[in-house]
Design a protein around this motif. Sequence first.
Motif, mmCIF file in Angstrom:
data_model
loop_
_atom_site.group_PDB
_atom_site.id
_atom_site.type_symbol
_atom_site.label_atom_id
_atom_site.label_comp_id
_atom_site.label_asym_id
_atom_site.label_seq_id
_atom_site.Cartn_x
_atom_site.Cartn_y
_atom_site.Cartn_z
ATOM 1 N N ALA A 1 0.840 -1.201 0.000
ATOM 2 C CA ALA A 1 0.000 0.000 0.000
ATOM 3 C C ALA A 1 0.867 1.241 0.000
ATOM 4 O O ALA A 1 1.896 1.292 0.666
ATOM 5 C CB ALA A 1 -0.910 -0.009 1.222
ATOM 6 N N ALA A 2 0.475 2.224 -0.781
ATOM 7 C CA ALA A 2 1.201 3.489 -0.841
ATOM 8 C C ALA A 2 0.479 4.564 -0.052
ATOM 9 O O ALA A 2 0.861 5.708 -0.082
ATOM 10 C CB ALA A 2 1.358 3.918 -2.296
ATOM 11 N N GLY A 3 -0.576 4.176 0.622
ATOM 12 C CA GLY A 3 -1.400 5.155 1.323
ATOM 13 C C GLY A 3 -1.315 5.009 2.819
ATOM 14 O O GLY A 3 -0.247 4.808 3.384
ATOM 15 N N HIS A 4 -2.457 5.081 3.462
ATOM 16 C CA HIS A 4 -2.524 4.991 4.917
ATOM 17 C C HIS A 4 -2.245 3.569 5.397
ATOM 18 O O HIS A 4 -2.496 2.600 4.683
ATOM 19 C CB HIS A 4 -3.913 5.440 5.401
ATOM 20 N N THR A 5 -1.764 3.470 6.621
ATOM 21 C CA THR A 5 -1.471 2.159 7.209
ATOM 22 C C THR A 5 -2.527 1.734 8.223
ATOM 23 O O THR A 5 -2.400 0.682 8.826
ATOM 24 C CB THR A 5 -0.089 2.163 7.886
ATOM 25 N N SER A 6 -3.549 2.557 8.388
ATOM 26 C CA SER A 6 -4.651 2.213 9.282
ATOM 27 C C SER A 6 -5.941 2.807 8.720
ATOM 28 O O SER A 6 -5.945 3.404 7.646
ATOM 29 C CB SER A 6 -4.379 2.730 10.695
ATOM 30 N N TRP A 7 -7.038 2.639 9.454
ATOM 31 C CA TRP A 7 -8.349 3.084 9.003
ATOM 32 C C TRP A 7 -8.325 4.553 8.604
ATOM 33 O O TRP A 7 -7.729 5.379 9.276
ATOM 34 C CB TRP A 7 -9.378 2.932 10.101
ATOM 35 N N VAL A 8 -9.036 4.864 7.544
ATOM 36 C CA VAL A 8 -9.205 6.254 7.126
ATOM 37 C C VAL A 8 -10.538 6.731 7.705
ATOM 38 O O VAL A 8 -11.585 6.174 7.418
ATOM 39 C CB VAL A 8 -9.180 6.398 5.592
ATOM 40 N N GLN A 9 -10.477 7.742 8.545
ATOM 41 C CA GLN A 9 -11.651 8.209 9.280
ATOM 42 C C GLN A 9 -12.366 9.377 8.614
ATOM 43 O O GLN A 9 -13.524 9.625 8.894
ATOM 44 C CB GLN A 9 -11.239 8.628 10.689
ATOM 45 N N SER A 10 -11.637 10.124 7.754
ATOM 46 C CA SER A 10 -12.237 11.330 7.196
ATOM 47 C C SER A 10 -11.669 11.611 5.808
ATOM 48 O O SER A 10 -10.477 11.443 5.583
ATOM 49 C CB SER A 10 -11.943 12.507 8.132
ATOM 50 N N VAL A 11 -12.552 12.043 4.890
ATOM 51 C CA VAL A 11 -12.125 12.434 3.545
ATOM 52 C C VAL A 11 -12.925 13.643 3.089
ATOM 53 O O VAL A 11 -14.014 13.905 3.592
ATOM 54 C CB VAL A 11 -12.315 11.315 2.491
ATOM 55 N N GLY A 12 -12.358 14.363 2.143
ATOM 56 C CA GLY A 12 -13.063 15.493 1.563
ATOM 57 C C GLY A 12 -12.338 15.986 0.331
ATOM 58 O O GLY A 12 -11.181 15.632 0.089
ATOM 59 N N PHE A 13 -13.043 16.784 -0.481
ATOM 60 C CA PHE A 13 -12.452 17.405 -1.663
ATOM 61 C C PHE A 13 -11.959 18.795 -1.306
ATOM 62 O O PHE A 13 -12.523 19.461 -0.427
ATOM 63 C CB PHE A 13 -13.500 17.544 -2.778
ATOM 64 N N SER A 14 -10.925 19.262 -2.025
ATOM 65 C CA SER A 14 -10.505 20.656 -1.911
ATOM 66 C C SER A 14 -11.605 21.529 -2.508
ATOM 67 O O SER A 14 -12.448 21.037 -3.269
ATOM 68 C CB SER A 14 -9.179 20.874 -2.648
ATOM 69 N N PRO A 15 -11.638 22.819 -2.187
ATOM 70 C CA PRO A 15 -12.716 23.681 -2.692
ATOM 71 C C PRO A 15 -12.875 23.653 -4.220
ATOM 72 O O PRO A 15 -13.986 23.693 -4.722
ATOM 73 C CB PRO A 15 -12.319 25.075 -2.199
ATOM 74 N N ASN A 16 -11.763 23.541 -4.959
ATOM 75 C CA ASN A 16 -11.881 23.515 -6.423
ATOM 76 C C ASN A 16 -12.019 22.093 -6.980
ATOM 77 O O ASN A 16 -12.099 21.900 -8.184
ATOM 78 C CB ASN A 16 -10.709 24.238 -7.083
ATOM 79 N N GLY A 17 -12.030 21.071 -6.096
ATOM 80 C CA GLY A 17 -12.243 19.686 -6.514
ATOM 81 C C GLY A 17 -11.050 19.000 -7.130
ATOM 82 O O GLY A 17 -11.155 17.862 -7.574
ATOM 83 N N SER A 18 -9.884 19.654 -7.143
ATOM 84 C CA SER A 18 -8.716 19.061 -7.806
ATOM 85 C C SER A 18 -7.925 18.115 -6.911
ATOM 86 O O SER A 18 -7.118 17.328 -7.404
ATOM 87 C CB SER A 18 -7.788 20.157 -8.329
ATOM 88 N N ARG A 19 -8.165 18.179 -5.626
ATOM 89 C CA ARG A 19 -7.442 17.311 -4.686
ATOM 90 C C ARG A 19 -8.410 16.718 -3.670
ATOM 91 O O ARG A 19 -9.491 17.239 -3.429
ATOM 92 C CB ARG A 19 -6.359 18.092 -3.946
ATOM 93 N N VAL A 20 -7.951 15.613 -3.076
ATOM 94 C CA VAL A 20 -8.698 14.959 -2.002
ATOM 95 C C VAL A 20 -7.792 14.942 -0.780
ATOM 96 O O VAL A 20 -6.582 14.723 -0.886
ATOM 97 C CB VAL A 20 -9.090 13.512 -2.414
#
Length: 140
Positions: A108-127
Amino acid sequence: DKLVKIWNAATGAEVLTIGHTCSGGCICTKDFDVNPECMAKGHSDPVRSVAFSSDGTRVVSAGDDKLVKIWNATTGAEVRTMGHSCTEPCICIKENTGGLVVKPACPAAGHTSWVQSVGFSPNGSRVISGSVDKLVKIWD
C-alpha cells in the motif's frame, strides 16, 4: 455493509448504490491464479467517511480498508482508488501448511490504518484524507 449509498434528500428514496454487494473478494484457484469472482470494486471493510465534490459529480469514500476511492456520482463507476500503487488487487500464495492465502499484490502506498475522514478541496482538484495512523494525506 461496505457500500456507499446516495439518497434523495427530499423524498428519502435511494438513488444509487456504489460498491459491490457480494462477499468473497479475490478467490484463489487450485492453480494459484486469482479468480475474479467479485473482484472488489467497492470497499472491503466498513466505510467511515464520504463526501460530494463541490460540483456534485463525484463522491469520495474511505474506510477501514485503508483506501480512498473516487466515484462518479451519477453512474456509480469507480474513477480512482488511492492507497495502492498497482492495478492487481491480490495474489495467491501457498503457505507451508499447504493452504492458499490471498495477499495484496503490492504494498500500500497510502494509509497504514483506518481512514476516518475524507473530503475534496474547494476547487475539486485534490482529495484530503485523515487516518488513525496519525497522518493527513493530500491526493492529486
